[in-house]
Design an enzyme around this catalytic site. Structure first.
Site, PDB file in Angstrom:
ATOM      1  N   HIS A  33       0.526  -0.726  -0.218  1.00 57.53           N
ATOM      2  CA  HIS A  33       0.285   0.026  -0.327  1.00 57.53           C
ATOM      3  C   HIS A  33       0.331   0.797   0.037  1.00 57.53           C
ATOM      4  O   HIS A  33       0.644   2.395  -0.483  1.00 57.53           O
ATOM      5  CB  HIS A  33      -1.178   0.384   0.748  1.00 57.53           C
ATOM      6  CG  HIS A  33      -1.436  -1.090   1.557  1.00 57.53           C
ATOM      7  ND1 HIS A  33      -3.218  -1.055   1.197  1.00 57.53           N
ATOM      8  CD2 HIS A  33      -2.146  -2.496   0.943  1.00 57.53           C
ATOM      9  CE1 HIS A  33      -3.982  -1.897   0.748  1.00 57.53           C
ATOM     10  NE2 HIS A  33      -3.072  -3.238   1.686  1.00 57.53           N
ATOM     11  N   ASP A  58      -5.471   6.283   0.871  1.00 55.84           N
ATOM     12  CA  ASP A  58      -5.720   4.570   1.000  1.00 55.84           C
ATOM     13  C   ASP A  58      -7.016   4.164   1.527  1.00 55.84           C
ATOM     14  O   ASP A  58      -7.809   4.895   2.576  1.00 55.84           O
ATOM     15  CB  ASP A  58      -5.014   3.344   1.533  1.00 55.84           C
ATOM     16  CG  ASP A  58      -4.932   1.854   1.463  1.00 55.84           C
ATOM     17  OD1 ASP A  58      -6.020   1.152   2.200  1.00 55.84           O
ATOM     18  OD2 ASP A  58      -3.997   2.052   0.908  1.00 55.84           O
ATOM     19  N   GLN A 102      12.583  -6.254  -8.073  1.00 57.94           N
ATOM     20  CA  GLN A 102      12.291  -7.077  -8.239  1.00 57.94           C
ATOM     21  C   GLN A 102      11.669  -7.073 -10.390  1.00 57.94           C
ATOM     22  O   GLN A 102      11.172  -6.960 -10.727  1.00 57.94           O
ATOM     23  CB  GLN A 102      10.642  -7.084  -7.746  1.00 57.94           C
ATOM     24  CG  GLN A 102       9.934  -8.238  -8.232  1.00 57.94           C
ATOM     25  CD  GLN A 102       8.575  -8.429  -7.219  1.00 57.94           C
ATOM     26  OE1 GLN A 102       9.133  -9.423  -6.530  1.00 57.94           O
ATOM     27  NE2 GLN A 102       7.361  -8.046  -7.885  1.00 57.94           N
ATOM     28  N   HIS A 160       2.536 -15.279  -4.825  1.00 59.39           N
ATOM     29  CA  HIS A 160       1.443 -14.445  -3.937  1.00 59.39           C
ATOM     30  C   HIS A 160      -0.177 -14.556  -4.616  1.00 59.39           C
ATOM     31  O   HIS A 160      -0.765 -14.127  -4.449  1.00 59.39           O
ATOM     32  CB  HIS A 160       1.774 -14.168  -2.507  1.00 59.39           C
ATOM     33  CG  HIS A 160       2.267 -12.879  -2.730  1.00 59.39           C
ATOM     34  ND1 HIS A 160       2.998 -12.681  -3.314  1.00 59.39           N
ATOM     35  CD2 HIS A 160       1.884 -11.299  -2.205  1.00 59.39           C
ATOM     36  CE1 HIS A 160       3.753 -10.850  -3.642  1.00 59.39           C
ATOM     37  NE2 HIS A 160       2.388 -10.987  -3.077  1.00 59.39           N
ATOM     38  N   ASN A 174       0.395  -5.573  -6.578  1.00 60.54           N
ATOM     39  CA  ASN A 174       1.464  -4.949  -6.814  1.00 60.54           C
ATOM     40  C   ASN A 174       2.284  -5.800  -7.687  1.00 60.54           C
ATOM     41  O   ASN A 174       3.105  -5.875  -8.850  1.00 60.54           O
ATOM     42  CB  ASN A 174       2.366  -4.729  -6.148  1.00 60.54           C
ATOM     43  CG  ASN A 174       2.602  -3.236  -5.629  1.00 60.54           C
ATOM     44  OD1 ASN A 174       2.055  -2.686  -5.865  1.00 60.54           O
ATOM     45  ND2 ASN A 174       2.583  -2.991  -4.269  1.00 60.54           N
ATOM     46  N   GLN A 200      -5.870 -11.690  -2.989  1.00 59.26           N
ATOM     47  CA  GLN A 200      -4.723 -12.363  -3.823  1.00 59.26           C
ATOM     48  C   GLN A 200      -5.636 -13.631  -4.678  1.00 59.26           C
ATOM     49  O   GLN A 200      -5.780 -13.897  -5.578  1.00 59.26           O
ATOM     50  CB  GLN A 200      -3.672 -12.888  -3.172  1.00 59.26           C
ATOM     51  CG  GLN A 200      -2.946 -12.176  -2.459  1.00 59.26           C
ATOM     52  CD  GLN A 200      -1.682 -12.762  -1.807  1.00 59.26           C
ATOM     53  OE1 GLN A 200      -1.530 -13.482  -0.741  1.00 59.26           O
ATOM     54  NE2 GLN A 200      -1.910 -11.505  -0.576  1.00 59.26           N
TER      55      GLN A 200
END
Length: 482
Positions: free
Chosen positions: A31, A135, A347, A362, A366, A387
Protein backbone atom coordinates in the site's frame (compact mmCIF):
# COMPACT_ATOMS: atom_id res chain seq x y z
CA UNK A 1 1.63 16.90 18.99
CA UNK A 2 4.18 19.34 17.60
CA UNK A 3 3.79 20.35 13.98
CA UNK A 4 6.90 19.56 11.91
CA UNK A 5 8.88 22.51 10.59
CA UNK A 6 7.65 22.14 7.02
CA UNK A 7 4.07 22.54 8.24
CA UNK A 8 4.92 25.79 10.09
CA UNK A 9 6.35 27.05 6.80
CA UNK A 10 2.89 26.88 5.20
CA UNK A 11 0.74 28.40 7.93
CA UNK A 12 1.01 32.11 7.18
CA UNK A 13 1.34 32.00 3.41
CA UNK A 14 -1.20 33.35 0.96
CA UNK A 15 -2.17 30.99 -1.86
CA UNK A 16 1.11 29.56 -3.12
CA UNK A 17 -0.46 26.94 -5.41
CA UNK A 18 -3.89 26.43 -6.96
CA UNK A 19 -3.76 22.76 -5.93
CA UNK A 20 -1.93 20.83 -3.21
CA UNK A 21 -2.21 17.04 -3.00
CA UNK A 22 -1.85 14.96 0.17
CA UNK A 23 -1.28 11.18 -0.07
CA UNK A 24 -2.40 9.08 2.91
CA UNK A 25 -1.29 5.43 2.50
CA UNK A 26 -2.11 2.45 4.72
CA UNK A 27 1.08 1.36 6.56
CA UNK A 28 1.80 -1.92 4.77
CA UNK A 29 4.52 -2.17 2.11
CA UNK A 30 2.37 -2.83 -0.96
CA UNK A 31 0.00 0.00 0.00
CA UNK A 32 2.81 2.39 0.90
CA UNK A 33 4.54 1.77 -2.42
CA UNK A 34 1.49 2.26 -4.63
CA UNK A 35 0.71 5.68 -3.19
CA UNK A 36 4.39 6.66 -3.29
CA UNK A 37 4.46 5.83 -7.00
CA UNK A 38 1.27 7.81 -7.54
CA UNK A 39 2.87 10.69 -5.64
CA UNK A 40 5.67 10.64 -8.22
CA UNK A 41 3.11 10.69 -11.05
CA UNK A 42 1.24 13.70 -9.65
CA UNK A 43 4.42 15.59 -8.77
CA UNK A 44 5.58 15.17 -12.40
CA UNK A 45 2.79 17.63 -13.32
CA UNK A 46 4.49 20.26 -11.09
CA UNK A 47 1.85 19.89 -8.39
CA UNK A 48 3.05 19.99 -4.75
CA UNK A 49 2.59 16.55 -3.17
CA UNK A 50 2.71 15.67 0.53
CA UNK A 51 3.09 12.06 1.68
CA UNK A 52 2.14 11.24 5.27
CA UNK A 53 2.85 8.30 7.52
CA UNK A 54 4.71 7.14 10.59
CA UNK A 55 8.43 7.83 10.74
CA UNK A 56 9.11 4.10 10.55
CA UNK A 57 6.92 3.43 7.52
CA UNK A 58 8.13 6.47 5.59
CA UNK A 59 11.71 5.28 6.12
CA UNK A 60 10.68 1.80 5.01
CA UNK A 61 9.03 2.82 1.75
CA UNK A 62 11.87 5.21 0.84
CA UNK A 63 14.54 2.59 1.55
CA UNK A 64 12.80 0.13 -0.78
CA UNK A 65 11.89 2.58 -3.50
CA UNK A 66 13.36 2.01 -6.94
CA UNK A 67 12.95 5.71 -7.67
CA UNK A 68 16.14 7.76 -7.93
CA UNK A 69 16.86 9.94 -4.90
CA UNK A 70 16.18 13.21 -6.73
CA UNK A 71 12.61 12.01 -7.40
CA UNK A 72 12.06 11.35 -3.70
CA UNK A 73 13.18 14.85 -2.80
CA UNK A 74 10.38 16.32 -4.93
CA UNK A 75 7.84 14.93 -2.45
CA UNK A 76 7.21 16.46 0.99
CA UNK A 77 7.36 13.60 3.50
CA UNK A 78 5.68 14.07 6.88
CA UNK A 79 6.89 11.72 9.62
CA UNK A 80 4.44 11.22 12.48
CA UNK A 81 4.75 9.15 15.64
CA UNK A 82 2.26 6.35 16.27
CA UNK A 83 2.26 3.65 18.96
CA UNK A 84 4.68 0.83 18.30
CA UNK A 85 2.71 -2.41 18.45
CA UNK A 86 4.95 -5.49 18.18
CA UNK A 87 3.85 -8.05 15.62
CA UNK A 88 3.23 -11.55 17.00
CA UNK A 89 5.03 -14.39 15.20
CA UNK A 90 3.36 -16.01 12.14
CA UNK A 91 0.57 -18.45 12.95
CA UNK A 92 0.75 -21.33 10.48
CA UNK A 93 -2.37 -22.94 11.99
CA UNK A 94 -4.76 -20.01 11.52
CA UNK A 95 -8.06 -20.49 9.69
CA UNK A 96 -6.88 -18.23 6.87
CA UNK A 97 -3.38 -17.59 5.53
CA UNK A 98 -3.79 -13.91 6.35
CA UNK A 99 -0.74 -12.75 8.37
CA UNK A 100 -2.37 -12.15 11.76
CA UNK A 101 0.91 -10.58 12.82
CA UNK A 102 -0.20 -7.59 10.70
CA UNK A 103 -3.43 -6.95 12.60
CA UNK A 104 -1.81 -4.59 15.18
CA UNK A 105 -0.97 -2.35 12.21
CA UNK A 106 -4.69 -1.77 11.60
CA UNK A 107 -5.14 -0.44 15.13
CA UNK A 108 -1.94 1.62 15.05
CA UNK A 109 -2.94 3.34 11.81
CA UNK A 110 -5.93 4.98 13.53
CA UNK A 111 -3.54 7.12 15.58
CA UNK A 112 -2.65 9.08 12.45
CA UNK A 113 -6.00 10.90 12.47
CA UNK A 114 -4.96 13.81 14.71
CA UNK A 115 -1.60 14.61 13.05
CA UNK A 116 -3.12 14.25 9.58
CA UNK A 117 -5.97 16.61 10.55
CA UNK A 118 -3.41 19.15 11.82
CA UNK A 119 -1.47 18.92 8.57
CA UNK A 120 -4.61 19.41 6.46
CA UNK A 121 -5.62 22.46 8.51
CA UNK A 122 -2.15 23.96 8.04
CA UNK A 123 -2.15 23.35 4.27
CA UNK A 124 -5.71 24.48 3.59
CA UNK A 125 -4.97 28.27 3.71
CA UNK A 126 -2.05 27.90 1.29
CA UNK A 127 -4.05 26.67 -1.69
CA UNK A 128 -7.29 27.12 -3.58
CA UNK A 129 -7.95 23.37 -3.51
CA UNK A 130 -6.63 20.77 -1.11
CA UNK A 131 -6.83 17.30 -2.67
CA UNK A 132 -6.59 14.30 -0.35
CA UNK A 133 -5.87 10.92 -1.95
CA UNK A 134 -6.23 8.23 0.68
CA UNK A 135 -5.99 4.47 0.83
CA UNK A 136 -9.42 2.87 1.15
CA UNK A 137 -8.31 1.49 4.54
CA UNK A 138 -7.53 4.98 5.89
CA UNK A 139 -10.98 6.57 5.69
CA UNK A 140 -11.23 7.09 9.45
CA UNK A 141 -7.84 8.83 9.45
CA UNK A 142 -8.88 11.49 6.91
CA UNK A 143 -12.47 12.02 8.06
CA UNK A 144 -11.70 15.59 9.17
CA UNK A 145 -11.35 16.60 5.52
CA UNK A 146 -15.07 17.45 5.54
CA UNK A 147 -14.44 20.35 7.91
CA UNK A 148 -12.28 22.17 5.34
CA UNK A 149 -14.23 24.23 2.80
CA UNK A 150 -11.61 23.89 0.04
CA UNK A 151 -10.76 20.21 0.47
CA UNK A 152 -11.90 17.23 -1.58
CA UNK A 153 -11.07 13.56 -1.13
CA UNK A 154 -10.45 10.61 -3.44
CA UNK A 155 -10.19 6.97 -2.43
CA UNK A 156 -7.31 4.89 -3.77
CA UNK A 157 -7.91 1.15 -4.08
CA UNK A 158 -4.74 -0.95 -3.86
CA UNK A 159 -6.51 -4.15 -4.95
CA UNK A 160 -7.42 -5.07 -8.51
CA UNK A 161 -10.65 -3.80 -10.04
CA UNK A 162 -11.70 -7.43 -10.46
CA UNK A 163 -11.20 -8.14 -6.74
CA UNK A 164 -13.18 -5.01 -5.83
CA UNK A 165 -15.94 -6.10 -8.20
CA UNK A 166 -15.97 -9.70 -6.93
CA UNK A 167 -16.07 -8.77 -3.24
CA UNK A 168 -18.84 -6.24 -3.94
CA UNK A 169 -20.88 -8.89 -5.77
CA UNK A 170 -20.48 -11.30 -2.85
CA UNK A 171 -21.59 -8.64 -0.36
CA UNK A 172 -24.70 -7.97 -2.47
CA UNK A 173 -25.46 -11.67 -2.87
CA UNK A 174 -24.77 -11.51 -6.61
CA UNK A 175 -21.92 -13.99 -7.11
CA UNK A 176 -23.65 -14.98 -10.34
CA UNK A 177 -22.40 -11.74 -11.92
CA UNK A 178 -18.75 -12.80 -11.54
CA UNK A 179 -17.62 -14.78 -14.63
CA UNK A 180 -15.79 -17.60 -12.83
CA UNK A 181 -16.94 -21.09 -11.87
CA UNK A 182 -16.09 -20.91 -8.16
CA UNK A 183 -15.60 -17.63 -6.29
CA UNK A 184 -13.62 -17.70 -3.02
CA UNK A 185 -15.63 -16.39 -0.08
CA UNK A 186 -14.47 -13.40 1.94
CA UNK A 187 -14.41 -15.66 5.02
CA UNK A 188 -11.76 -17.87 3.40
CA UNK A 189 -9.63 -14.87 2.40
CA UNK A 190 -9.73 -12.66 5.49
CA UNK A 191 -10.11 -13.13 9.26
CA UNK A 192 -13.34 -11.69 10.67
CA UNK A 193 -11.43 -8.93 12.53
CA UNK A 194 -9.94 -7.70 9.26
CA UNK A 195 -13.28 -7.95 7.45
CA UNK A 196 -14.83 -5.80 10.18
CA UNK A 197 -12.06 -3.22 9.87
CA UNK A 198 -12.37 -3.03 6.08
CA UNK A 199 -16.15 -2.75 6.32
CA UNK A 200 -15.91 0.06 8.86
CA UNK A 201 -13.62 2.03 6.57
CA UNK A 202 -15.84 1.51 3.53
CA UNK A 203 -18.88 2.77 5.44
CA UNK A 204 -17.33 6.09 6.50
CA UNK A 205 -20.03 8.57 5.53
CA UNK A 206 -18.15 11.64 4.30
CA UNK A 207 -18.36 12.81 0.70
CA UNK A 208 -15.85 11.43 -1.77
CA UNK A 209 -15.10 13.15 -5.06
CA UNK A 210 -13.96 10.03 -6.91
CA UNK A 211 -12.02 6.76 -6.98
CA UNK A 212 -8.59 5.78 -8.23
CA UNK A 213 -7.31 2.30 -9.16
CA UNK A 214 -3.79 1.05 -9.79
CA UNK A 215 -4.90 -0.68 -12.97
CA UNK A 216 -5.36 -0.12 -16.68
CA UNK A 217 -7.80 -1.19 -19.35
CA UNK A 218 -5.18 -3.31 -21.08
CA UNK A 219 -5.34 -5.65 -18.07
CA UNK A 220 -8.91 -5.43 -16.72
CA UNK A 221 -10.84 -2.86 -18.72
CA UNK A 222 -14.31 -4.44 -18.48
CA UNK A 223 -14.22 -4.51 -14.67
CA UNK A 224 -12.95 -0.94 -14.45
CA UNK A 225 -15.88 0.15 -16.63
CA UNK A 226 -18.46 -1.72 -14.54
CA UNK A 227 -17.12 -0.20 -11.32
CA UNK A 228 -17.07 3.26 -12.91
CA UNK A 229 -20.69 2.89 -14.02
CA UNK A 230 -21.81 1.70 -10.58
CA UNK A 231 -19.93 4.49 -8.82
CA UNK A 232 -21.53 7.09 -11.08
CA UNK A 233 -24.98 5.72 -10.26
CA UNK A 234 -24.21 5.78 -6.52
CA UNK A 235 -23.25 9.44 -6.66
CA UNK A 236 -19.45 9.34 -6.89
CA UNK A 237 -18.42 11.69 -9.63
CA UNK A 238 -15.55 9.92 -11.36
CA UNK A 239 -13.35 6.83 -11.54
CA UNK A 240 -9.79 6.76 -12.90
CA UNK A 241 -7.53 3.81 -13.71
CA UNK A 242 -4.10 5.41 -13.29
CA UNK A 243 -1.91 2.30 -13.31
CA UNK A 244 0.41 0.62 -13.73
CA UNK A 245 2.16 2.48 -10.91
CA UNK A 246 5.71 1.24 -10.75
CA UNK A 247 9.11 2.18 -12.06
CA UNK A 248 9.68 0.61 -15.48
CA UNK A 249 13.22 1.88 -16.05
CA UNK A 250 16.34 0.36 -14.50
CA UNK A 251 17.68 2.58 -11.75
CA UNK A 252 21.30 3.66 -11.90
CA UNK A 253 21.46 3.09 -8.15
CA UNK A 254 21.22 -0.73 -8.19
CA UNK A 255 22.98 -2.52 -5.35
CA UNK A 256 25.92 -4.83 -5.98
CA UNK A 257 23.62 -7.79 -5.31
CA UNK A 258 21.08 -6.63 -7.89
CA UNK A 259 23.82 -6.06 -10.47
CA UNK A 260 25.10 -9.62 -9.88
CA UNK A 261 21.59 -11.01 -10.40
CA UNK A 262 21.16 -9.08 -13.63
CA UNK A 263 24.62 -10.14 -14.83
CA UNK A 264 23.67 -13.79 -14.16
CA UNK A 265 20.44 -13.26 -16.10
CA UNK A 266 22.45 -11.78 -18.99
CA UNK A 267 24.08 -15.21 -19.45
CA UNK A 268 20.80 -17.14 -19.64
CA UNK A 269 18.52 -18.07 -22.53
CA UNK A 270 15.53 -15.72 -23.11
CA UNK A 271 12.38 -16.69 -21.17
CA UNK A 272 14.20 -19.53 -19.37
CA UNK A 273 14.27 -18.26 -15.76
CA UNK A 274 11.51 -18.57 -13.19
CA UNK A 275 11.56 -15.74 -10.65
CA UNK A 276 10.05 -16.63 -7.25
CA UNK A 277 8.95 -14.16 -4.58
CA UNK A 278 6.02 -14.09 -2.17
CA UNK A 279 6.00 -10.45 -1.17
CA UNK A 280 6.09 -8.91 2.28
CA UNK A 281 3.15 -10.60 4.02
CA UNK A 282 3.86 -14.30 3.43
CA UNK A 283 5.77 -16.59 5.77
CA UNK A 284 6.26 -20.26 4.94
CA UNK A 285 6.85 -22.98 7.49
CA UNK A 286 10.10 -24.95 7.21
CA UNK A 287 8.08 -27.86 5.77
CA UNK A 288 6.59 -25.62 3.06
CA UNK A 289 10.00 -24.19 2.18
CA UNK A 290 11.36 -27.74 1.96
CA UNK A 291 8.65 -28.81 -0.52
CA UNK A 292 9.13 -25.66 -2.59
CA UNK A 293 12.90 -26.21 -2.75
CA UNK A 294 12.54 -29.86 -3.74
CA UNK A 295 9.81 -28.99 -6.26
CA UNK A 296 12.05 -26.45 -7.97
CA UNK A 297 14.90 -28.96 -8.05
CA UNK A 298 12.59 -31.62 -9.46
CA UNK A 299 11.31 -29.31 -12.21
CA UNK A 300 14.75 -28.83 -13.73
CA UNK A 301 13.86 -25.19 -14.50
CA UNK A 302 16.40 -22.45 -13.74
CA UNK A 303 15.29 -19.97 -11.10
CA UNK A 304 15.94 -16.98 -8.84
CA UNK A 305 14.23 -17.45 -5.46
CA UNK A 306 13.84 -14.55 -3.04
CA UNK A 307 13.56 -16.42 0.26
CA UNK A 308 12.25 -14.09 2.96
CA UNK A 309 9.78 -14.20 5.81
CA UNK A 310 6.98 -11.66 6.07
CA UNK A 311 7.89 -8.17 7.21
CA UNK A 312 8.19 -7.56 10.93
CA UNK A 313 6.76 -4.43 12.56
CA UNK A 314 10.18 -2.80 12.19
CA UNK A 315 11.92 -4.00 9.04
CA UNK A 316 15.19 -2.41 10.20
CA UNK A 317 15.38 -4.57 13.33
CA UNK A 318 16.85 -8.07 13.35
CA UNK A 319 15.15 -8.95 16.62
CA UNK A 320 13.18 -12.18 16.42
CA UNK A 321 14.20 -12.95 12.85
CA UNK A 322 14.60 -16.59 11.91
CA UNK A 323 16.51 -17.54 8.77
CA UNK A 324 14.23 -19.72 6.59
CA UNK A 325 15.51 -23.29 6.50
CA UNK A 326 16.22 -25.25 3.31
CA UNK A 327 16.94 -28.96 2.79
CA UNK A 328 20.52 -29.99 3.52
CA UNK A 329 22.74 -29.56 0.48
CA UNK A 330 20.02 -27.93 -1.65
CA UNK A 331 21.94 -24.80 -2.57
CA UNK A 332 25.03 -26.82 -3.48
CA UNK A 333 23.00 -29.16 -5.68
CA UNK A 334 21.30 -26.35 -7.62
CA UNK A 335 24.43 -24.22 -8.10
CA UNK A 336 24.37 -23.01 -11.70
CA UNK A 337 20.69 -23.93 -12.00
CA UNK A 338 19.28 -21.57 -9.41
CA UNK A 339 20.05 -18.70 -7.06
CA UNK A 340 18.63 -18.21 -3.56
CA UNK A 341 18.55 -14.60 -2.35
CA UNK A 342 17.62 -13.66 1.20
CA UNK A 343 17.41 -9.87 0.90
CA UNK A 344 15.22 -7.28 -0.82
CA UNK A 345 15.86 -7.22 -4.57
CA UNK A 346 15.04 -4.97 -7.54
CA UNK A 347 11.96 -6.96 -8.58
CA UNK A 348 10.89 -4.72 -11.47
CA UNK A 349 14.32 -4.98 -13.08
CA UNK A 350 14.43 -8.77 -12.69
CA UNK A 351 10.92 -9.21 -14.14
CA UNK A 352 11.79 -6.92 -17.04
CA UNK A 353 14.92 -8.86 -18.01
CA UNK A 354 14.57 -10.84 -21.29
CA UNK A 355 15.72 -14.07 -19.59
CA UNK A 356 12.85 -14.03 -17.08
CA UNK A 357 10.06 -16.20 -18.46
CA UNK A 358 7.78 -16.69 -15.46
CA UNK A 359 6.98 -15.42 -11.98
CA UNK A 360 5.86 -17.66 -9.12
CA UNK A 361 4.15 -15.39 -6.60
CA UNK A 362 1.36 -14.85 -4.08
CA UNK A 363 -0.63 -12.74 -6.56
CA UNK A 364 -0.49 -9.54 -4.57
CA UNK A 365 -1.73 -6.84 -6.91
CA UNK A 366 1.62 -5.00 -7.00
CA UNK A 367 3.35 -8.18 -8.15
CA UNK A 368 0.66 -9.00 -10.71
CA UNK A 369 0.78 -5.54 -12.26
CA UNK A 370 4.59 -5.49 -12.32
CA UNK A 371 4.70 -8.90 -14.00
CA UNK A 372 1.94 -8.43 -16.57
CA UNK A 373 3.21 -4.96 -17.49
CA UNK A 374 6.40 -6.53 -18.85
CA UNK A 375 4.68 -9.55 -20.38
CA UNK A 376 5.79 -12.15 -17.80
CA UNK A 377 3.20 -14.90 -17.04
CA UNK A 378 2.49 -16.05 -13.49
CA UNK A 379 2.57 -19.28 -11.49
CA UNK A 380 -0.16 -18.33 -9.03
CA UNK A 381 0.04 -19.32 -5.37
CA UNK A 382 -2.41 -16.98 -3.57
CA UNK A 383 -2.45 -16.74 0.22
CA UNK A 384 -5.09 -14.28 1.48
CA UNK A 385 -6.97 -10.97 1.00
CA UNK A 386 -7.47 -10.07 -2.67
CA UNK A 387 -4.83 -12.56 -3.82
CA UNK A 388 -7.24 -15.46 -4.59
CA UNK A 389 -9.32 -13.07 -6.74
CA UNK A 390 -6.20 -11.82 -8.52
CA UNK A 391 -5.16 -15.43 -9.18
CA UNK A 392 -8.56 -16.12 -10.79
CA UNK A 393 -8.18 -13.02 -12.93
CA UNK A 394 -4.70 -14.10 -14.09
CA UNK A 395 -5.42 -17.78 -14.70
CA UNK A 396 -9.13 -18.15 -15.53
CA UNK A 397 -10.02 -14.84 -17.18
CA UNK A 398 -6.86 -13.43 -18.73
CA UNK A 399 -5.29 -16.87 -19.21
CA UNK A 400 -1.78 -15.52 -18.61
CA UNK A 401 -0.81 -17.90 -15.83
CA UNK A 402 -1.22 -21.28 -14.18
CA UNK A 403 -2.27 -22.07 -10.63
CA UNK A 404 -0.34 -24.20 -8.12
CA UNK A 405 -3.49 -25.58 -6.45
CA UNK A 406 -7.23 -24.95 -6.20
CA UNK A 407 -8.21 -22.39 -3.55
CA UNK A 408 -10.15 -25.05 -1.60
CA UNK A 409 -6.78 -26.73 -0.96
CA UNK A 410 -5.26 -23.64 0.67
CA UNK A 411 -4.87 -25.27 4.09
CA UNK A 412 -3.19 -28.39 2.72
CA UNK A 413 0.54 -28.83 2.26
CA UNK A 414 1.54 -28.14 -1.34
CA UNK A 415 3.82 -31.00 -2.36
CA UNK A 416 7.02 -30.86 -4.39
CA UNK A 417 5.21 -32.77 -7.15
CA UNK A 418 2.45 -30.14 -7.39
CA UNK A 419 5.08 -27.41 -7.54
CA UNK A 420 7.18 -29.17 -10.18
CA UNK A 421 4.09 -29.87 -12.29
CA UNK A 422 2.93 -26.23 -12.24
CA UNK A 423 6.43 -24.91 -13.01
CA UNK A 424 6.94 -27.24 -15.95
CA UNK A 425 3.41 -26.53 -17.20
CA UNK A 426 4.33 -22.86 -17.60
CA UNK A 427 8.05 -23.04 -18.38
CA UNK A 428 8.41 -26.28 -20.35
CA UNK A 429 5.24 -27.17 -22.24
CA UNK A 430 3.33 -26.23 -25.40
CA UNK A 431 0.53 -24.82 -23.25
CA UNK A 432 3.09 -22.71 -21.41
CA UNK A 433 4.35 -21.33 -24.71
CA UNK A 434 0.84 -20.18 -25.59
CA UNK A 435 0.45 -18.59 -22.16
CA UNK A 436 3.74 -16.76 -22.65
CA UNK A 437 2.52 -15.40 -26.00
CA UNK A 438 -0.67 -14.06 -24.41
CA UNK A 439 1.30 -12.50 -21.56
CA UNK A 440 3.72 -10.91 -24.01
CA UNK A 441 0.82 -9.42 -25.99
CA UNK A 442 -0.62 -8.01 -22.76
CA UNK A 443 2.75 -6.51 -21.85
CA UNK A 444 2.88 -4.77 -25.23
CA UNK A 445 -0.64 -3.45 -24.73
CA UNK A 446 0.30 -2.05 -21.32
CA UNK A 447 3.36 -0.34 -22.82
CA UNK A 448 1.13 1.32 -25.41
CA UNK A 449 -1.23 2.35 -22.62
CA UNK A 450 1.54 4.07 -20.67
CA UNK A 451 2.96 5.85 -23.73
CA UNK A 452 1.86 9.40 -24.52
CA UNK A 453 -1.69 9.32 -25.84
CA UNK A 454 -2.36 5.84 -24.43
CA UNK A 455 -5.19 4.97 -22.04
CA UNK A 456 -3.08 5.19 -18.89
CA UNK A 457 -1.52 8.47 -19.93
CA UNK A 458 -4.95 9.94 -20.73
CA UNK A 459 -6.40 8.75 -17.41
CA UNK A 460 -3.61 10.44 -15.47
CA UNK A 461 -4.03 13.61 -17.52
CA UNK A 462 -7.76 13.45 -16.85
CA UNK A 463 -7.32 13.18 -13.08
CA UNK A 464 -4.87 16.07 -12.99
CA UNK A 465 -7.16 18.13 -15.24
CA UNK A 466 -10.04 17.35 -12.89
CA UNK A 467 -8.28 18.48 -9.71
CA UNK A 468 -6.85 21.57 -11.43
CA UNK A 469 -10.22 22.29 -13.09
CA UNK A 470 -8.88 22.08 -16.61
CA UNK A 471 -10.38 20.15 -19.53
CA UNK A 472 -8.69 16.98 -20.78
CA UNK A 473 -8.95 15.02 -24.03
CA UNK A 474 -10.42 12.07 -22.10
CA UNK A 475 -13.62 13.96 -21.27
CA UNK A 476 -14.88 13.61 -24.83
CA UNK A 477 -14.20 9.88 -25.12
CA UNK A 478 -16.98 7.30 -25.05
CA UNK A 479 -16.40 4.72 -22.32
CA UNK A 480 -17.20 1.14 -23.41
CA UNK A 481 -19.50 -0.90 -21.19
CA UNK A 482 -19.46 -4.58 -20.28
Amino acid sequence: MAIPDDQHHHENQSFSSSVVVVMVPFPAQSHLNQLLQFAHVVSSYDIPVHYVGSSLHNSQVKSRSSNPLHHLTKIHFHDFQIPFLPYPPPNFCSKTRFPENMIPCFEASKHLRQPVASLLRSLSPTTERLVVVYDLLMASVVQDVVSLRNAESYTFTCASAFAAFAFRCEALGRKDRVPVKVLPSADSCLPSAVQDFVSSQEKMSFSKAGKLYNSCRAIEGSFIDVLAANDKISGKKKTWAVGPLHQTTVSKELSGRDKRLLEWLDKQVPNSILYISFGTTTSFSDEENRELALGLELSGVKFIWVLRDADKADIFSNEGRRPPQLPDGFEERVKGMGMVVREWVAQVEILGHPSTGGFMCHCGWNSCVESLSVGVPIVAWPMHSDQPMNALLVTDLLKVGVVIMEWRQINKLVSKYMISKAVRRLMASKEGGEIMKRADAMGEAVKRSVAEGGDCSLERDSFVAHITRKRSSLENRQTPRL
